[in-house]
Motif scaffolding. Structure first.
Motif, PDB file in Angstrom:
ATOM      1  N   THR A  54       0.823  -1.202   0.000  1.00  0.00           N
ATOM      2  CA  THR A  54       0.000   0.000   0.000  1.00  0.00           C
ATOM      3  C   THR A  54       0.862   1.259   0.000  1.00  0.00           C
ATOM      4  N   PHE A  55       2.031   1.191   0.640  1.00  0.00           N
ATOM      5  CA  PHE A  55       2.855   2.400   0.704  1.00  0.00           C
ATOM      6  C   PHE A  55       3.190   2.907  -0.697  1.00  0.00           C
ATOM      7  N   TRP A  56       3.663   2.003  -1.531  1.00  0.00           N
ATOM      8  CA  TRP A  56       4.051   2.444  -2.876  1.00  0.00           C
ATOM      9  C   TRP A  56       2.833   2.830  -3.716  1.00  0.00           C
ATOM     10  N   GLY A  57       1.731   2.130  -3.496  1.00  0.00           N
ATOM     11  CA  GLY A  57       0.493   2.504  -4.179  1.00  0.00           C
ATOM     12  C   GLY A  57       0.069   3.905  -3.786  1.00  0.00           C
ATOM     13  N   PHE A  58       0.239   4.159  -2.512  1.00  0.00           N
ATOM     14  CA  PHE A  58      -0.125   5.458  -1.954  1.00  0.00           C
ATOM     15  C   PHE A  58       0.731   6.572  -2.564  1.00  0.00           C
ATOM     16  N   VAL A  59       2.035   6.336  -2.570  1.00  0.00           N
ATOM     17  CA  VAL A  59       2.964   7.337  -3.112  1.00  0.00           C
ATOM     18  C   VAL A  59       2.665   7.586  -4.588  1.00  0.00           C
ATOM     19  N   THR A  60       2.459   6.482  -5.334  1.00  0.00           N
ATOM     20  CA  THR A  60       2.194   6.622  -6.761  1.00  0.00           C
ATOM     21  C   THR A  60       0.905   7.407  -7.003  1.00  0.00           C
ATOM     22  N   ALA A  61      -0.155   7.016  -6.284  1.00  0.00           N
ATOM     23  CA  ALA A  61      -1.446   7.694  -6.478  1.00  0.00           C
ATOM     24  C   ALA A  61      -1.331   9.174  -6.134  1.00  0.00           C
ATOM     25  N   PHE A  62      -0.626   9.453  -5.045  1.00  0.00           N
ATOM     26  CA  PHE A  62      -0.458  10.846  -4.620  1.00  0.00           C
ATOM     27  C   PHE A  62       0.214  11.656  -5.731  1.00  0.00           C
ATOM     28  N   ASN A  63       1.259  11.070  -6.307  1.00  0.00           N
ATOM     29  CA  ASN A  63       1.984  11.790  -7.356  1.00  0.00           C
ATOM     30  C   ASN A  63       1.163  11.934  -8.637  1.00  0.00           C
ATOM     31  N   ILE A  64       0.400  10.891  -8.943  1.00  0.00           N
ATOM     32  CA  ILE A  64      -0.459  10.994 -10.133  1.00  0.00           C
ATOM     33  C   ILE A  64      -1.437  12.155  -9.950  1.00  0.00           C
ATOM     34  N   ILE A  65      -2.024  12.230  -8.762  1.00  0.00           N
ATOM     35  CA  ILE A  65      -2.980  13.312  -8.496  1.00  0.00           C
ATOM     36  C   ILE A  65      -2.295  14.671  -8.642  1.00  0.00           C
ATOM     37  N   GLN A  66      -1.101  14.779  -8.074  1.00  0.00           N
ATOM     38  CA  GLN A  66      -0.398  16.069  -8.155  1.00  0.00           C
ATOM     39  C   GLN A  66      -0.054  16.417  -9.607  1.00  0.00           C
ATOM     40  N   LEU A  67       0.334  15.384 -10.374  1.00  0.00           N
ATOM     41  CA  LEU A  67       0.694  15.634 -11.781  1.00  0.00           C
ATOM     42  C   LEU A  67      -0.520  16.085 -12.582  1.00  0.00           C
ATOM     43  N   VAL A  68      -1.628  15.379 -12.377  1.00  0.00           N
ATOM     44  CA  VAL A  68      -2.842  15.717 -13.126  1.00  0.00           C
ATOM     45  C   VAL A  68      -3.267  17.153 -12.811  1.00  0.00           C
ATOM     46  N   ARG A  69      -3.090  17.528 -11.553  1.00  0.00           N
ATOM     47  CA  ARG A  69      -3.490  18.882 -11.146  1.00  0.00           C
ATOM     48  C   ARG A  69      -2.689  19.963 -11.879  1.00  0.00           C
ATOM     49  N   ARG A  70      -1.521  19.562 -12.402  1.00  0.00           N
ATOM     50  CA  ARG A  70      -0.690  20.558 -13.098  1.00  0.00           C
ATOM     51  C   ARG A  70      -1.147  20.820 -14.523  1.00  0.00           C
ATOM     52  N   ILE A  71      -1.975  19.926 -15.047  1.00  0.00           N
ATOM     53  CA  ILE A  71      -2.462  20.127 -16.416  1.00  0.00           C
ATOM     54  C   ILE A  71      -3.366  21.349 -16.417  1.00  0.00           C
ATOM     55  N   PRO A  72      -3.103  22.325 -17.289  1.00  0.00           N
ATOM     56  CA  PRO A  72      -3.930  23.535 -17.257  1.00  0.00           C
ATOM     57  C   PRO A  72      -5.352  23.255 -17.742  1.00  0.00           C
ATOM     58  N   ILE A  73      -6.301  23.964 -17.139  1.00  0.00           N
ATOM     59  CA  ILE A  73      -7.704  23.829 -17.543  1.00  0.00           C
ATOM     60  C   ILE A  73      -7.997  24.910 -18.567  1.00  0.00           C
ATOM     61  N   ASN A  74      -8.744  24.532 -19.598  1.00  0.00           N
ATOM     62  CA  ASN A  74      -9.140  25.515 -20.602  1.00  0.00           C
ATOM     63  C   ASN A  74     -10.401  26.238 -20.115  1.00  0.00           C
ATOM     64  N   TYR A  75     -10.204  27.433 -19.554  1.00  0.00           N
ATOM     65  CA  TYR A  75     -11.327  28.175 -18.996  1.00  0.00           C
ATOM     66  C   TYR A  75     -12.250  28.716 -20.090  1.00  0.00           C
ATOM     67  N   ASP A  76     -11.676  28.885 -21.289  1.00  0.00           N
ATOM     68  CA  ASP A  76     -12.466  29.492 -22.353  1.00  0.00           C
ATOM     69  C   ASP A  76     -13.434  28.500 -22.973  1.00  0.00           C
ATOM     70  N   ASN A  77     -13.104  27.241 -22.849  1.00  0.00           N
ATOM     71  CA  ASN A  77     -13.959  26.240 -23.455  1.00  0.00           C
ATOM     72  C   ASN A  77     -14.144  25.113 -22.450  1.00  0.00           C
ATOM     73  N   PHE A  78     -14.973  25.422 -21.455  1.00  0.00           N
ATOM     74  CA  PHE A  78     -15.098  24.518 -20.328  1.00  0.00           C
ATOM     75  C   PHE A  78     -15.756  23.211 -20.748  1.00  0.00           C
ATOM     76  N   ASP A  79     -15.073  22.089 -20.498  1.00  0.00           N
ATOM     77  CA  ASP A  79     -15.654  20.794 -20.845  1.00  0.00           C
ATOM     78  C   ASP A  79     -15.288  19.774 -19.779  1.00  0.00           C
ATOM     79  N   LEU A  80     -15.309  18.504 -20.163  1.00  0.00           N
ATOM     80  CA  LEU A  80     -15.062  17.421 -19.218  1.00  0.00           C
ATOM     81  C   LEU A  80     -13.751  17.622 -18.447  1.00  0.00           C
ATOM     82  N   GLY A  81     -12.734  18.123 -19.171  1.00  0.00           N
ATOM     83  CA  GLY A  81     -11.431  18.342 -18.548  1.00  0.00           C
ATOM     84  C   GLY A  81     -11.532  19.212 -17.314  1.00  0.00           C
TER      85      GLY A  81
END
Lengths: 220, 416
Positions: B342-369
């Motif tokens: 679980t420790f490594w799963g936890f670390v991986t999931a945490f980092n995936i979440i942080q990475l995804v959060r860095r993807i910019p959101i297109n405010y001008d064309n709000f969609d599923l993203g």
């Protein structure tokens, strides 16, 4: 020390029942050295298991040091095995992945002995059986005789008044066997009660008294 | 735990490392699933709340309609319009109203720097800003009460309008021409998520003081009234009172649902939140089930461990180990396998979440993203996760451990 009153042990296998001990009554006094002999199937092992509190009788009373063992629960039996009885087995029964030191340490751990006290005791015991230099070795790196000496040191860890030895020399060459018997004799002379199963007359000659079993009864 | 017992256990464990590898991976995967699922579920809920509040917070919008019932001798199909006087009328009669603002709009050409675009222009008051989350970029402001009182020629514009007319330049202080009347830009809307709208997203709108709007537009009625109750819980009550009061004023049946258009975003949000919460819980359960598969693997492994170590357990029993020592040993081992996976799963999931959060959101064309790209790792996620893992460790360890503690010492000693 040990008192059997009308002990019966029945093993039930399916519809068949096997009477391993039949109405056995015997007494072993404190400080006695007793060997138990008899052909295979005569009930020697069953008797040893009941004396060692590894098994309980189907019927009858077993009084160990004035205490009736019959009604005790698993943990109470474990405490008796830990403090009152030291076991020596034919096949040594050492933990293969543990060092000599750790094997001797085990009963002390189960007894809750703390740090320094425990380490001193282990060193003392290994010294007594002459294997202190071998403390870091695992059983596979030791000879049979050495392994049995480690097992003896382990049996003595909590200074039990009773030593149960089940064919202690059965897997050893005669020289190692003699060494083990010498240690057992010494322990007896120090005041411990020794009960030993053997089918070797030369070995039983070390004891004061021999109990012979036949078909789950005392042979007359 | 005693160091010697711990060392025994580690050396035993090492022997089983290969066997445990697959199970460790299952735990890793399960942990990742549960944390990522919970993270995305919570992120979606939060994003929904944010984008919903992009339209407004605790907002009720009212616009005119058409009657669908006859009332007091009046025919159905009458057009009902609302007027600027209704603002004070409602405010004076419904004490539960916290804020209220009028809104009128019309479509005109807006020009600046020889660029010309067609946009919807709105006239409103200062209260509009808070209700409709009109947050200005630093250096600018929304319309204030003085602008409205004095009929100032000022404008607050959406960020897309700013970009269309001024490019990268700061429009604040610049002049735009609306319907041939010059207005000074006093503020630009900060980028925001907005999933609900009328007349298009706020990024595309231009707002003027209500009085100034009246000078370039001749329409006497209002297009909308925005209001916010003091307590969100009062929203239905306020809605009913508005229907009753305006019904009395404009003579329509207060139960006529078509006489007025009322958009109660508070009630809408409540319903939507239930759905999103449901999705969140569902995703959490999915994650937990994935982890459960790993846990079943661990239970199997531990049963095998108990069987393999029968003789060792017998020896320990003969030497006087109490039941709890045997149980503890197996449970500890279960814990160890779990922690590792679980420790490594936890670390991986945490980092995936942080990475995804860095993807910019297109405010001008709000969609599923916009919903998916802001997963959250929260304390709540952590506690739910620890709770689930705790229960699973206990369940997968305790049964093999109990079996071990109930072994017959004699049979165990003989076991090869």
């Amino acid at each position: 020390m040990i008192e059997f009153r009308g002990i019966k042990k029945v093993y039930q296998t399916g519809s068949q029942s096997l009477e391993a001990l039949r109405n056995l009554t015997l007494e072993i006094g404190r400080g006695e050295f007793v060997s138990i002999m008899g052909p295979s199937g005569s009930g020697k092992s069953t008797l040893m298991n009941i004396i060692g509190c590894l098994d309980t009788p189907t019927e009858g009373e077993y009084i160990l040091e004035g205490r009736n063992v019959a009604g005790l629960n698993l943990d109470q039996l474990a405490t008796i095995r830990n403090k009152t009885i030291g076991f020596v087995f034919q096949n040594f029964n050492l933990l293969p992945y543990a060092t000599a030191w750790e094997n001797v340490e085990l009963p002390l751990l189960f007894n809750g002995k703390k740090g320094r006290q425990r380490r001193e005791r282990v060193a003392e015991l290994l010294g007594e059986v002459g294997l202190l230099e071998w403390k870091e070795h695992r059983p596979s790196e030791l000879s049979g005789g050495q392994q049995q000496r480690i097992a003896l040191a382990r049996a003595l860890a909590n200074d039990p008044p009773l030593i149960l030895a089940d064919e202690p020399t059965g897997n050893l060459d005669s020289k190692s066997g003699e060494e083990i018997m010498a240690i057992l004799s010494r322990l007896w002379k120090e005041g411990r009660t020794i009960v030993m199963v053997t089918h070797d007359d030369r070995i039983s000659s070390h004891s004061e008294r021999t109990i012979r079993l036949f078909d789950g009864m005392l042979a007359v | 735990m005693n160091p010697t017992l711990l060392r025994f256990f580690l050396s035993e464990y090492r022997k089983r490392r290969k066997k445990a590898a697959l199970i460790t991976f299952a735990l890793f995967w399960g942990t990742m699933s549960i944390i990522i699922f919970l993270g995305f579920g919570q992120g979606m809920t939060t994003q929904f709340r944010t984008s919903f509040s992009g339209l407004g917070e605790d907002l009720i919008m009212i616009n005119g309609g058409q009657t669908s019932r006859t009332y007091q001798g009046l025919p159905k199909g009458r057009r009902i319009q609302i007027f600027p006087t209704d603002i004070d009328y409602l405010k004076a009669r419904i004490p539960e109203i916290d804020l209220i603002a009028p809104e009128s709009d019309n479509s005109w050409l807006v020009s600046a720097r020889r660029k010309e675009i067609n946009r919807t222009i709105h006239g409103t008051t200062a209260e509009f800003a808070s209700m409709r989350t009109q947050i200005p970029r630093p250096g600018g402001r929304f319309i204030n009460p003085d602008d409205v009182r004095d009929g100032r020629k000022v404008a607050f514009i959406g960020w897309k309008v700013a970009g269309d007319l001024f490019g990268a330049e700061n429009p604040v202080g610049q002049t735009i021409v609306i319907n041939r009347v010059p207005f000074m830009v006093i503020g630009v809307l900060e980028k925001k998520l907005q999933d609900s709208m009328y007349n298009g997203p706020d990024a595309d709108q231009v707002y003027l003081p209500f009085t100034s709007f009246g000078q370039i537009d001749s329409q006497p009625y209002l297009d909308r009234i925005h209001l916010r109750p003091r307590k969100p819980g009062d929203s239905l009550l306020v809605e009913e009172r508005v229907r009753t009061l305006l019904g009395r004023k404009y003579r329509f049946d207060p139960d006529d649902r078509y006489a007025l258009g009322i958009w109660n975003t508070i009630e809408n949000a409540k319903e939507a939140m239930v759905i999103f919460k449901g999705i969140e819980v569902f995703m959490g359960i999915m994650g937990a089930l994935t982890l459960l598969i790993g846990a079943v693997g661990v239970t199997n492994l531990m049963y095998a461990v108990v069987k393999e170590r029968t003789q060792e357990i017998g020896i320990k029993m003969a030497l006087g180990a109490k039941r709890r020592v045997i149980i503890l040993q197996i449970v500890m081992e279960t814990l160890f396998i779990f922690v590792k996976g679980t420790f490594w799963g936890f670390v991986t999931a945490f980092n995936i979440i942080q990475l995804v959060r860095r993807i910019p959101i297109n405010y001008d064309n709000f969609d599923l993203g916009g919903y998916l790209l802001r997963p959250i790792f929260s304390m709540q996620t952590l506690f739910i996760f620890l709770g689930v893992v705790g229960v699973l460790i206990f369940l997968s360890g305790i049964f093999p451990a109990l079996r071990a503690s109930r072994l017959n010492p004699i049979e165990s000693l003989r076991y090869e």
